[in-house]
Design an enzyme around this catalytic site. Structure first.
Site, PDB file in Angstrom:
ATOM      1  N   CYS A  94     -29.882 -22.069  -2.353  1.00 17.61           N
ATOM      2  CA  CYS A  94     -30.595 -21.933  -1.075  1.00 17.61           C
ATOM      3  C   CYS A  94     -32.100 -22.159  -1.208  1.00 17.61           C
ATOM      4  CB  CYS A  94     -30.328 -20.557  -0.468  1.00 17.61           C
ATOM      5  SG  CYS A  94     -31.285 -19.233  -1.208  1.00 17.61           S
ATOM      6  N   ARG A 105     -40.903  -8.922 -20.662  1.00 21.47           N
ATOM      7  CA  ARG A 105     -39.948  -7.934 -21.164  1.00 21.47           C
ATOM      8  C   ARG A 105     -38.675  -8.604 -21.665  1.00 21.47           C
ATOM      9  NH1 ARG A 105     -39.083  -3.655 -16.898  1.00 21.47           N
ATOM     10  NH2 ARG A 105     -37.489  -3.059 -18.395  1.00 21.47           N
ATOM     11  N   HIS A 115     -28.142  -0.058 -14.344  1.00 15.48           N
ATOM     12  CA  HIS A 115     -29.374  -0.599 -13.756  1.00 15.48           C
ATOM     13  C   HIS A 115     -29.507  -2.107 -13.954  1.00 15.48           C
ATOM     14  CE1 HIS A 115     -31.232   3.730 -13.963  1.00 15.48           C
ATOM     15  NE2 HIS A 115     -30.389   3.573 -12.960  1.00 15.48           N
ATOM     16  N   THR A 162     -32.525   9.592 -22.984  1.00 16.44           N
ATOM     17  CA  THR A 162     -32.922   9.439 -21.575  1.00 16.44           C
ATOM     18  C   THR A 162     -33.645  10.694 -21.114  1.00 16.44           C
ATOM     19  OG1 THR A 162     -32.170   9.123 -19.288  1.00 16.44           O
ATOM     20  CG2 THR A 162     -30.592  10.132 -20.786  1.00 16.44           C
ATOM     21  N   SER A 163     -34.651  10.493 -20.255  1.00 13.27           N
ATOM     22  CA  SER A 163     -35.367  11.643 -19.710  1.00 13.27           C
ATOM     23  C   SER A 163     -34.529  12.323 -18.627  1.00 13.27           C
ATOM     24  CB  SER A 163     -36.718  11.207 -19.139  1.00 13.27           C
ATOM     25  OG  SER A 163     -36.516  10.192 -18.178  1.00 13.27           O
ATOM     26  N   VAL A 198     -31.464  -2.169 -19.507  1.00 11.54           N
ATOM     27  CA  VAL A 198     -31.286  -3.525 -18.982  1.00 11.54           C
ATOM     28  C   VAL A 198     -31.294  -4.551 -20.108  1.00 11.54           C
ATOM     29  CG1 VAL A 198     -32.187  -2.951 -16.687  1.00 11.54           C
ATOM     30  CG2 VAL A 198     -33.790  -3.662 -18.480  1.00 11.54           C
ATOM     31  N   ALA A 231     -32.728   8.848 -32.194  1.00 13.75           N
ATOM     32  CA  ALA A 231     -31.318   8.442 -32.164  1.00 13.75           C
ATOM     33  C   ALA A 231     -30.933   7.633 -33.397  1.00 13.75           C
ATOM     34  CB  ALA A 231     -31.051   7.637 -30.894  1.00 13.75           C
TER      35      ALA A 231
HETATM   36  C1  BJW Z   1     -35.875   8.831 -27.651  1.00 14.36           C
HETATM   37  C2  BJW Z   1     -36.456   8.100 -28.677  1.00 14.36           C
HETATM   38  C3  BJW Z   1     -35.670   7.856 -29.833  1.00 14.36           C
HETATM   39  C4  BJW Z   1     -37.903   8.312 -27.067  1.00 14.36           C
HETATM   40  N1  BJW Z   1     -34.423   8.311 -29.879  1.00 14.36           N
HETATM   41  N2  BJW Z   1     -34.647   9.276 -27.723  1.00 14.36           N
HETATM   42  C5  BJW Z   1     -34.162  12.457  -5.354  1.00 14.36           C
HETATM   43  C6  BJW Z   1     -35.515  12.704  -5.183  1.00 14.36           C
HETATM   44  C7  BJW Z   1     -36.441  11.652  -5.169  1.00 14.36           C
HETATM   45  C8  BJW Z   1     -36.037  10.353  -5.337  1.00 14.36           C
HETATM   46  C9  BJW Z   1     -34.691  10.128  -5.518  1.00 14.36           C
HETATM   47  C10 BJW Z   1     -33.775  11.158  -5.520  1.00 14.36           C
HETATM   48  N3  BJW Z   1     -32.540  10.611  -5.686  1.00 14.36           N
HETATM   49  C11 BJW Z   1     -32.678   9.286  -5.837  1.00 14.36           C
HETATM   50  C12 BJW Z   1     -33.977   8.985  -5.719  1.00 14.36           C
HETATM   51  C13 BJW Z   1     -34.620   7.683  -5.828  1.00 14.36           C
HETATM   52  C14 BJW Z   1     -34.732   7.161  -7.232  1.00 14.36           C
HETATM   53  C15 BJW Z   1     -34.988   8.254  -8.261  1.00 14.36           C
HETATM   54  O1  BJW Z   1     -34.115   8.743  -8.953  1.00 14.36           O
HETATM   55  N4  BJW Z   1     -36.202   8.632  -8.419  1.00 14.36           N
HETATM   56  C16 BJW Z   1     -36.547   9.674  -9.408  1.00 14.36           C
HETATM   57  C17 BJW Z   1     -37.620   9.137 -10.337  1.00 14.36           C
HETATM   58  C18 BJW Z   1     -36.865  10.930  -8.689  1.00 14.36           C
HETATM   59  N5  BJW Z   1     -33.520   6.445  -7.563  1.00 14.36           N
HETATM   60  C19 BJW Z   1     -33.325   5.239  -7.106  1.00 14.36           C
HETATM   61  O2  BJW Z   1     -34.129   4.681  -6.370  1.00 14.36           O
HETATM   62  C20 BJW Z   1     -32.032   4.559  -7.519  1.00 14.36           C
HETATM   63  N6  BJW Z   1     -31.363   4.078  -6.380  1.00 14.36           N
HETATM   64  C21 BJW Z   1     -30.820   4.898  -5.476  1.00 14.36           C
HETATM   65  O3  BJW Z   1     -30.812   6.103  -5.654  1.00 14.36           O
HETATM   66  O4  BJW Z   1     -30.291   4.263  -4.390  1.00 14.36           O
HETATM   67  C22 BJW Z   1     -29.932   5.071  -3.267  1.00 14.36           C
HETATM   68  C23 BJW Z   1     -31.217   5.459  -2.555  1.00 14.36           C
HETATM   69  C24 BJW Z   1     -31.924   4.497  -1.901  1.00 14.36           C
HETATM   70  C25 BJW Z   1     -33.131   4.849  -1.257  1.00 14.36           C
HETATM   71  C26 BJW Z   1     -33.599   6.162  -1.295  1.00 14.36           C
HETATM   72  C27 BJW Z   1     -32.872   7.124  -1.985  1.00 14.36           C
HETATM   73  C28 BJW Z   1     -31.666   6.766  -2.618  1.00 14.36           C
HETATM   74  C29 BJW Z   1     -32.355   3.350  -8.377  1.00 14.36           C
HETATM   75  C30 BJW Z   1     -32.969   3.714  -9.670  1.00 14.36           C
HETATM   76  C31 BJW Z   1     -33.328   2.458 -10.437  1.00 14.36           C
HETATM   77  C32 BJW Z   1     -34.107   2.792 -11.694  1.00 14.36           C
HETATM   78  N7  BJW Z   1     -34.747   1.615 -12.150  1.00 14.36           N
HETATM   79  C33 BJW Z   1     -35.477   1.660 -13.394  1.00 14.36           C
HETATM   80  C34 BJW Z   1     -36.130   0.309 -13.582  1.00 14.36           C
HETATM   81  C35 BJW Z   1     -35.098  -0.750 -13.907  1.00 14.36           C
HETATM   82  C36 BJW Z   1     -35.724  -2.080 -13.941  1.00 14.36           C
HETATM   83  C37 BJW Z   1     -36.646  -2.235 -15.096  1.00 14.36           C
HETATM   84  O5  BJW Z   1     -36.214  -2.134 -16.246  1.00 14.36           O
HETATM   85  O6  BJW Z   1     -37.822  -2.489 -14.836  1.00 14.36           O
HETATM   86  O7  BJW Z   1     -34.590   1.969 -14.455  1.00 14.36           O
HETATM   87  S1  BJW Z   1     -36.664   2.956 -13.471  1.00 14.36           S
HETATM   88  C38 BJW Z   1     -36.453   3.280 -15.180  1.00 14.36           C
HETATM   89  O8  BJW Z   1     -35.968   4.635 -15.333  1.00 14.36           O
HETATM   90  C39 BJW Z   1     -35.321   2.360 -15.639  1.00 14.36           C
HETATM   91  C40 BJW Z   1     -34.512   3.275 -16.500  1.00 14.36           C
HETATM   92  O9  BJW Z   1     -33.180   2.809 -16.627  1.00 14.36           O
HETATM   93  C41 BJW Z   1     -34.611   4.592 -15.783  1.00 14.36           C
HETATM   94  C42 BJW Z   1     -34.336   5.793 -16.655  1.00 14.36           C
HETATM   95  O10 BJW Z   1     -35.271   5.905 -17.670  1.00 14.36           O
HETATM   96  P1  BJW Z   1     -34.826   6.397 -19.124  1.00 14.36           P
HETATM   97  O11 BJW Z   1     -33.898   5.425 -19.705  1.00 14.36           O
HETATM   98  O12 BJW Z   1     -34.406   7.806 -19.050  1.00 14.36           O
HETATM   99  O13 BJW Z   1     -36.219   6.237 -19.912  1.00 14.36           O
HETATM  100  P2  BJW Z   1     -37.442   7.266 -19.996  1.00 14.36           P
HETATM  101  O14 BJW Z   1     -38.602   6.501 -20.469  1.00 14.36           O
HETATM  102  O15 BJW Z   1     -37.589   8.035 -18.753  1.00 14.36           O
HETATM  103  O16 BJW Z   1     -36.996   8.304 -21.113  1.00 14.36           O
HETATM  104  C43 BJW Z   1     -36.878   7.913 -22.465  1.00 14.36           C
HETATM  105  C44 BJW Z   1     -36.300   9.074 -23.239  1.00 14.36           C
HETATM  106  O17 BJW Z   1     -36.063   8.657 -24.571  1.00 14.36           O
HETATM  107  C45 BJW Z   1     -37.257  10.276 -23.323  1.00 14.36           C
HETATM  108  O18 BJW Z   1     -36.517  11.456 -23.047  1.00 14.36           O
HETATM  109  C46 BJW Z   1     -37.707  10.278 -24.789  1.00 14.36           C
HETATM  110  O19 BJW Z   1     -37.964  11.579 -25.294  1.00 14.36           O
HETATM  111  C47 BJW Z   1     -36.532   9.647 -25.452  1.00 14.36           C
HETATM  112  N8  BJW Z   1     -36.801   8.945 -26.728  1.00 14.36           N
HETATM  113  N9  BJW Z   1     -37.735   7.786 -28.370  1.00 14.36           N
HETATM  114  C48 BJW Z   1     -33.935   9.026 -28.873  1.00 14.36           C
HETATM  115  N10 BJW Z   1     -36.169   7.154 -30.931  1.00 14.36           N
HETATM  116 ZN    ZN Z   2     -30.176 -18.348  -3.035  1.00 16.45          ZN
END
Ligand code: BJW
Ligand code: ZN
Length: 246
Positions: free
Chosen positions: A158, A70, A119, A196-197, A103, A237
């Site tokens: 380390c 990636r 993130h 973002t979704s 990222v 976008a």
């Molecule tokens: C276009 C387009 C075009 C397409 N033009 N648009 C409540 C319930 C259950 C779980 C949780 C909760 N609260 C928190 C949690 C846990 C979890 C979470 O939210 N889970 C949910 C899925 C429910 N959150 C976490 O774990 C976070 N940490 C946290 O809360 O810590 C405290 C905690 C600890 C322990 C337990 C509970 C709380 C951390 C979240 C980290 C997210 N990491 C990722 C991976 C990063 C690393 C990597 O890159 O591999 O981040 S996941 C992934 O999703 C990535 C993204 O940043 C993130 C968001 O995704 P994004 O950007 O929205 O992408 P898509 O694909 O979802 O959407 C794309 C959009 O674009 C779509 O809408 C399309 O239509 C659109 N699109 N083409 C414009 N041309």
């Molecule tokens: Zn180290």
């Protein structure tokens, strides 16, 4: 859907804009999103096998290899018209804060400054054991393939394994970034949500915070889902933002 002119007027009138971007803003640069039905990464890869600390403990080479693949895609990609339009918007707004879940570094390469990365970054690894960042930059990856395992480099302090500098599920977001983003949303009069979704927390709280202080929330997304009072344009976008920010 809201008329484009209404949105242009709102952007012109706003004093404090916060922009929240997600993977969709980089899609037109060739970086796959996570959840799009055909092209999203999570269609082909299991997040729990790749994007969690447990996965890294289980198979560091699998996880590191996937992130190197990636990272290479990001290094080969170029900013698109959406990134450039947002950099231009900042120049014409009294105060604009750009918060991204991405990222990659495409906002910065398009000219945006002080981007808040909720993130983390694919480009800044740190030690899994001691959390320190390596002094030297990672070498350019040599054409890693998706699925090819690659042993992570070792920490120079380390000897622990380096891990990607991103926020995995279940991990806390960088505290300073999150608190800056929340404060910005509390002071915003307009929140522009692009690509973002909106399903991942705590980033998904930003629109709720902005609405609670009376800010207008405007979405640009081919798959629009609007809360009461929000405005939006359905579309890519890279096509819509340059029209709005001409
Ligand atoms: C276009 C387009 C075009 C397409 N033009 N648009 C409540 C319930 C259950 C779980 C949780 C909760 N609260 C928190 C949690 C846990 C979890 C979470 O939210 N889970 C949910 C899925 C429910 N959150 C976490 O774990 C976070 N940490 C946290 O809360 O810590 C405290 C905690 C600890 C322990 C337990 C509970 C709380 C951390 C979240 C980290 C997210 N990491 C990722 C991976 C990063 C690393 C990597 O890159 O591999 O981040 S996941 C992934 O999703 C990535 C993204 O940043 C993130 C968001 O995704 P994004 O950007 O929205 O992408 P898509 O694909 O979802 O959407 C794309 C959009 O674009 C779509 O809408 C399309 O239509 C659109 N699109 N083409 C414009 N041309
Ligand atoms: Zn180290």
């Amino acid at each position: 859907m809201t008329a484009q002119n209404q949105i242009i007027e709102a952007l012109n009138a706003a004093r404090h804009i916060v922009v929240l971007t997600g993977a969709g803003v980089s899609a037109e640069s060739g970086i796959p999103t996570f959840r799009d039905p055909l092209t999203g990464l999570w269609q082909r890869f299991d997040p729990m096998e790749l994007a969690s600390a447990q996965a890294f403990r289980r198979n560091p080479a699998l996880v590191w290899g996937w992130y190197e693949w990636r990272r290479m895609k990001v290094m080969q990609a170029q900013p698109n018209p959406a990134h450039r339009a947002l950099a231009r918007l900042a120049k014409h707004t009294p105060q604009m804060i750009l918060v991204t879940q991405n990222v990659d570094d495409l906002h910065e390469r398009a000219g945006s400054r002080d981007v808040i990365h909720l993130h983390g970054s694919l480009l800044q690894p740190r030690c899994f054991a001691c959390a320190r960042e390596p002094q030297s930059r990672l070498p350019v990856p040599n054409e890693p393939e998706q699925g090819r395992e690659l042993e992570p480099p070792r920490c120079e302090h380390c000897g622990g394994r380096l891990r990607p500098g991103v926020v995995w599920f279940g991990e806390s977001l960088p505290e300073a970034a999150l608190s800056r983003a929340f404060s910005a949303a509390q002071e915003a009069d307009l929140l522009l949500v692009v690509g973002t979704s909106g399903v991942v927390y705590p980033a998904a709280e930003l629109p709720t915070i902005a609405r609670s202080v009376g800010a207008r929330v405007i979405h640009i997304n081919p798959q629009l889902s609007l809360e009461d009072g929000d405005w939006g344009i359905a579309g890519a976008a890279g096509e819509i933002l340059p029209q709005l920010i001409a």
